[in-house]
Design a protein around this motif. Structure first.
Motif, PDB file in Angstrom:
ATOM      1  N   ALA A 184      36.757  24.070  33.700  1.00 13.61           N
ATOM      2  CA  ALA A 184      36.767  24.939  32.925  1.00 13.61           C
ATOM      3  C   ALA A 184      36.720  24.474  31.483  1.00 13.61           C
ATOM      4  N   GLU A 185      36.084  25.590  30.920  1.00 16.46           N
ATOM      5  CA  GLU A 185      35.663  26.264  29.392  1.00 16.46           C
ATOM      6  C   GLU A 185      35.745  27.350  29.117  1.00 16.46           C
ATOM      7  N   GLY A 186      36.685  27.251  27.645  1.00 17.77           N
ATOM      8  CA  GLY A 186      36.820  28.394  27.535  1.00 17.77           C
ATOM      9  C   GLY A 186      35.491  29.732  26.639  1.00 17.77           C
ATOM     10  N   HIS A 187      35.838  30.781  27.922  1.00 16.36           N
ATOM     11  CA  HIS A 187      34.370  31.425  27.381  1.00 16.36           C
ATOM     12  C   HIS A 187      34.884  32.054  26.140  1.00 16.36           C
ATOM     13  N   ASP A 188      35.355  32.918  25.788  1.00 13.81           N
ATOM     14  CA  ASP A 188      35.957  33.095  24.691  1.00 13.81           C
ATOM     15  C   ASP A 188      35.562  32.769  23.148  1.00 13.81           C
ATOM     16  N   ALA A 189      35.903  31.604  23.710  1.00  9.67           N
ATOM     17  CA  ALA A 189      35.540  30.037  22.458  1.00  9.67           C
ATOM     18  C   ALA A 189      34.305  29.774  22.119  1.00  9.67           C
ATOM     19  N   MET A 280      14.409  17.533  16.841  1.00  5.61           N
ATOM     20  CA  MET A 280      15.181  19.352  16.691  1.00  5.61           C
ATOM     21  C   MET A 280      14.187  20.185  17.834  1.00  5.61           C
ATOM     22  N   ASP A 281      13.391  19.645  18.281  1.00  9.37           N
ATOM     23  CA  ASP A 281      12.481  21.267  19.279  1.00  9.37           C
ATOM     24  C   ASP A 281      13.267  20.912  20.724  1.00  9.37           C
ATOM     25  N   PHE A 282      11.989  21.950  21.707  1.00  9.45           N
ATOM     26  CA  PHE A 282      12.501  21.973  22.651  1.00  9.45           C
ATOM     27  C   PHE A 282      12.883  20.801  23.918  1.00  9.45           C
ATOM     28  N   GLU A 283      11.659  19.782  23.632  1.00  9.41           N
ATOM     29  CA  GLU A 283      12.215  18.874  24.671  1.00  9.41           C
ATOM     30  C   GLU A 283      13.928  18.677  24.886  1.00  9.41           C
ATOM     31  N   GLY A 284      14.737  18.582  23.955  1.00  7.23           N
ATOM     32  CA  GLY A 284      16.449  18.437  24.470  1.00  7.23           C
ATOM     33  C   GLY A 284      16.644  19.935  24.848  1.00  7.23           C
ATOM     34  N   ALA A 285      16.297  20.431  25.539  1.00  6.68           N
ATOM     35  CA  ALA A 285      16.166  21.709  26.501  1.00  6.68           C
ATOM     36  C   ALA A 285      16.859  20.784  27.638  1.00  6.68           C
ATOM     37  N   LYS A 286      15.735  19.699  27.855  1.00  7.68           N
ATOM     38  CA  LYS A 286      16.399  18.637  29.151  1.00  7.68           C
ATOM     39  C   LYS A 286      17.815  18.100  29.384  1.00  7.68           C
ATOM     40  N   TYR A 287      18.338  18.128  28.464  1.00 14.20           N
ATOM     41  CA  TYR A 287      19.480  18.018  28.228  1.00 14.20           C
ATOM     42  C   TYR A 287      21.261  18.979  28.427  1.00 14.20           C
ATOM     43  N   VAL A 288      20.314  20.000  28.463  1.00 15.21           N
ATOM     44  CA  VAL A 288      21.895  21.080  28.557  1.00 15.21           C
ATOM     45  C   VAL A 288      21.870  20.944  29.991  1.00 15.21           C
ATOM     46  N   CYS A 289      23.148  20.634  29.397  1.00 14.67           N
ATOM     47  CA  CYS A 289      24.479  21.565  30.621  1.00 14.67           C
ATOM     48  C   CYS A 289      25.762  21.559  30.238  1.00 14.67           C
ATOM     49  N   SER A 290      27.102  22.102  30.756  1.00 12.36           N
ATOM     50  CA  SER A 290      28.033  22.394  30.390  1.00 12.36           C
ATOM     51  C   SER A 290      29.127  21.908  31.829  1.00 12.36           C
ATOM     52  N   PRO A 291      30.023  21.178  30.600  1.00 15.09           N
ATOM     53  CA  PRO A 291      29.943  20.493  29.405  1.00 15.09           C
ATOM     54  C   PRO A 291      28.825  20.016  29.357  1.00 15.09           C
TER      55      PRO A 291
END
Length: 469
Positions: A184-189, A280-291
């Motif tokens: 449940a995440e709103g695509h258009d938003a 603020m570097d690409f190291e943060g990609a390790k934590y990218v998930c949704s939500p």
């Protein structure tokens, strides 16, 4: 004579805690008594907690992605990692590819799993293309075959359904007695916020958390609940990240709706600022998930929900990618360097799920050991049609048992894990409580962090009706 006797431990289920021996014959629990008698194999569990094997109701293994990236875990590595972490059953997703038969996708996915599992496996479905033949023929037949739950997405271009399609799928699920899981995440938003952020030059992984906002999750949760109310079908809102969607779920339950709630380790252990990386570097990609993870206040709301019964299950949402995937197939692919929106969504957690909740929950006094078992084993087994075979220590049930040492301590390190990714988002987390021995149907498959069971020990199971707690 028994095949196995587990002696002297403290048995903990979702309802009870007591001292007794367990007798196992032909893979099933046949006796629970002060003394179960002689056995071929005996395990001294003195000082240990004897709990049901974990049931992880939400994992992604060997799943197609559609963007050139590749999941880092197949069935062999994913189930190996699960066994090491105290999980004896996982439920991954057979995903329909748009324009193709759902039945064909399920059969292809099953072939990937056959003979490749260290623990038991049962499949959910992902419906991405609900054509008349899928809704009228394939889904009903698959539900009858034991695939009693399926997932729909409200975002992601290659996965999402529009509202009309969701209603059609919900209505089919009601008619066939199936359970629907909803991302449940709103695509258009999300698309609106992504464009605003990119136009402002905010492209680093950190901004992913802003594009997938709390508002988008709250609104979509309410919309999914409304669709479920209109069609009178039970649903699970998966990977709830904070109080806003949880409030919508509580509102629905107060109106008598059958809405179940799931959360995951990332929402009690990570925060959005982790996506900043080192600077603020690409190291943060390790934590990218949704939500995405939210903030400390959201963590507290999740803990409250885990303690008070608002959440029904605690899953990993294991979605594994390498950072440095070969040929640009991981999180650090050429497009991901241009914008956060191209970073593959998902983090690994199937091996660390139980340790994190055990340590941060039981050992820090946030939840009881009985509640731990309920969230991680009994409730997912009940919700997804595997109980009483799975999810408890009971006469006649599978002898899926984990021996926990509640006094042992350790540190989560990538170098000690068994999964396919090249990192863990929980690197350096100190934990108290270690799964010392994992037993699948009476046979030891992992001991002291080493996977000892043979490849192929796991079975592919069909399930009874889902949606019953």
């Amino acid at each position: 004579m028994l095949d196995l006797a587990i002696r002297g431990g403290t048995i903990i289920t979702a309802a009870d805690r007591f001292n007794a021996d367990i007798g196992v014959k032909d893979g099933r629990v046949t006796m629970i008594a002060a003394d179960v008698g002689e056995a071929v194999e005996q395990i001294d569990a003195t000082g240990l907690w004897v709990m049901p094997g974990g049931v992880d109701g939400h994992v992604h293994l060997a799943q197609p992605t559609g963007d050139g990236t590749v999941m880092a875990d197949d069935f062999e590595s994913g189930t190996r990692a699960a066994a090491a972490g105290g999980t004896t059953t996982v439920l991954p997703f057979a995903q329909q590819i748009k324009g193709t038969s759902l039945r064909a996708c399920v059969e292809d996915y099953r072939k990937k799993a056959e003979g490749q599992c260290h623990i038991d496996v049962a499949f959910h479905l992902i419906v991405t293309d609900p054509t008349p033949s899928v809704l009228g023929q394939e889904l009903p037949a698959l539900v009858a075959d034991g695939y009693t739950s399926f997932k729909v997405f409200m975002t992601y271009d290659d996965l999402m359904l529009d509202d009309g399609q969701m209603l059609e799928v919900f209505d089919t699920a009601r008619r066939e007695g199936a359970l629907v899981m909803v991302h449940a995440e709103g695509h258009d938003a999300i698309r609106f916020m992504t464009k605003k952020l990119e136009d402002a030059g905010h492209t680093e992984p950190y901004w992913h958390a802003h594009s997938h906002s709390r508002i988008a999750e709250r609104e979509a949760t309410h919309r999914a609940i409304s669709h479920a109310e209109l069609t009178d079908v039970p649903i699970v809102i998966v990977h709830v990240s904070g109080p806003e969607p949880l409030e919508q779920i509580k509102w629905a339950r107060a109106r008598g709706r059958k809405v179940f709630a799931e959360t995951c380790p990332q929402y009690i252990q990570l925060v959005a600022d982790d996506l900043k990386g080192l600077n603020m570097d690409f190291e943060g990609a390790k934590y990218v998930c949704s939500p995405p993870p939210r903030d400390e206040a959201s963590q507290e709301a999740i803990w409250q929900g885990l303690a008070d019964g608002s959440f029904d299950i605690f899953s990993s949402d294991h979605a594994p990618f390498r950072i440095d995937g070969p040929g640009g197939t991981g999180k650090d692919n050429p497009r991901a360097r241009t914008s956060f929106k191209w970073v593959p969504n998902g983090i690994p957690g199937v091996e660390t799920r139980l340790q994190i909740l055990f340590s941060e929950g039981i050992m820090k006094g946030r939840i009881s050991a009985e509640r731990f078992v309920e969230l991680t084993s009994t409730n997912p087994a009940k919700l997804y049609g595997l109980y009483p075979r799975k999810g408890s220590i009971t006469i006649g049930g599978d002898a899926d048992i984990v021996l926990w040492n509640p006094e042992a301590t350790g540190t989560i390190r990538q170098e000690n894990l068994h999964h396919g990714p090249d990192y863990t988002p929980y690197e350096g987390l100190e934990v108290t409580g270690i799964p010392q021995q994992t037993i699948l149907r009476g046979k030891t498959v992992a001991r002291n962090g080493d996977v000892t069971g043979p490849l192929g020990a796991g079975e592919i199971m069909s399930r009874d009706a889902s949606g019953r707690l």
